[in-house]
Write a protein that holds these residues in place. Structure first.
Motif, PDB file in Angstrom:
ATOM      1  N   PRO A   8       0.660  -1.325  -0.098  1.00 58.53           N
ATOM      2  CA  PRO A   8       0.132   0.061  -0.062  1.00 58.53           C
ATOM      3  C   PRO A   8       0.865   1.415   0.000  1.00 58.53           C
ATOM      4  N   THR A   9       0.464   2.324  -0.469  1.00 57.55           N
ATOM      5  CA  THR A   9       0.896   3.539  -0.715  1.00 57.55           C
ATOM      6  C   THR A   9       0.260   4.370   0.290  1.00 57.55           C
ATOM      7  N   GLU A  10       1.088   5.592   0.833  1.00 58.82           N
ATOM      8  CA  GLU A  10       0.598   6.451   1.651  1.00 58.82           C
ATOM      9  C   GLU A  10       0.799   7.891   1.089  1.00 58.82           C
ATOM     10  N   PRO A  11       0.014   8.916   1.280  1.00 58.83           N
ATOM     11  CA  PRO A  11      -0.084  10.248   0.906  1.00 58.83           C
ATOM     12  C   PRO A  11       1.492  10.991   0.798  1.00 58.83           C
ATOM     13  N   ARG A  31      -7.699  12.606   6.262  1.00 56.85           N
ATOM     14  CA  ARG A  31      -8.453  11.668   5.381  1.00 56.85           C
ATOM     15  C   ARG A  31      -8.968  12.141   4.122  1.00 56.85           C
ATOM     16  N   GLN A  32      -9.147  13.454   3.860  1.00 59.76           N
ATOM     17  CA  GLN A  32      -9.279  13.931   2.439  1.00 59.76           C
ATOM     18  C   GLN A  32      -7.893  13.955   1.611  1.00 59.76           C
ATOM     19  N   ARG A  33      -6.786  13.782   2.163  1.00 62.48           N
ATOM     20  CA  ARG A  33      -5.620  13.641   1.515  1.00 62.48           C
ATOM     21  C   ARG A  33      -5.189  12.348   1.391  1.00 62.48           C
ATOM     22  N   GLY A  34      -5.948  11.406   1.874  1.00 68.17           N
ATOM     23  CA  GLY A  34      -5.743   9.826   1.604  1.00 68.17           C
ATOM     24  C   GLY A  34      -5.256   8.876   2.540  1.00 68.17           C
ATOM     25  N   TRP A  35      -5.110   9.480   3.902  1.00 63.57           N
ATOM     26  CA  TRP A  35      -4.631   8.834   4.931  1.00 63.57           C
ATOM     27  C   TRP A  35      -5.501   7.765   5.286  1.00 63.57           C
ATOM     28  N   ALA A  36      -5.468   6.292   5.188  1.00 66.18           N
ATOM     29  CA  ALA A  36      -6.329   5.355   5.413  1.00 66.18           C
ATOM     30  C   ALA A  36      -6.694   5.177   6.890  1.00 66.18           C
ATOM     31  N   THR A  37      -5.770   5.704   8.069  1.00 64.15           N
ATOM     32  CA  THR A  37      -6.106   5.558   9.361  1.00 64.15           C
ATOM     33  C   THR A  37      -5.598   6.678  10.018  1.00 64.15           C
ATOM     34  N   VAL A  38      -6.329   7.310  10.801  1.00 65.58           N
ATOM     35  CA  VAL A  38      -5.696   8.706  11.685  1.00 65.58           C
ATOM     36  C   VAL A  38      -6.142   8.591  12.799  1.00 65.58           C
ATOM     37  N   ARG A  39      -5.060   8.466  13.665  1.00 69.88           N
ATOM     38  CA  ARG A  39      -4.979   8.098  15.142  1.00 69.88           C
ATOM     39  C   ARG A  39      -4.804   9.302  16.204  1.00 69.88           C
TER      40      ARG A  39
END
Length: 71
Positions: A8-11, A31-39
């Motif tokens: 998988p890639t990350e922003p 999340r708008q920028r594409g991060w799958a998980t935000v903690r």
């Protein structure tokens, strides 16, 4: 058909750009920028340290992002 084995890639996004933002706004932006998980974590939280591609971590103090890092 062979399974997709591409990692998988990350922003292409700097975690430091979230420091100083309101925690809710920062999470929505991430999340708008594409991060799958935000903690979002309180200062001194005990967390697992395994690196997860696509995860962005926030240390939140008084509703504001004080620190941000990948993984």
């Amino acid at each position: 058909m062979a399974p997709d084995t591409a990692p998988p890639t990350e922003p292409q996004d700097s975690p430091q750009g979230y420091v100083g933002l309101d925690a809710g706004d920062a999470e929505r932006l991430a999340r708008q920028r594409g991060w799958a998980t935000v903690r979002s974590l309180p200062p001194g939280a005990i967390i697992t340290m395994e690196y997860r591609v696509g995860r962005l971590n926030f240390e939140v103090r008084d509703g504001v992002v004080a620190r941000s890092w990948k993984g």
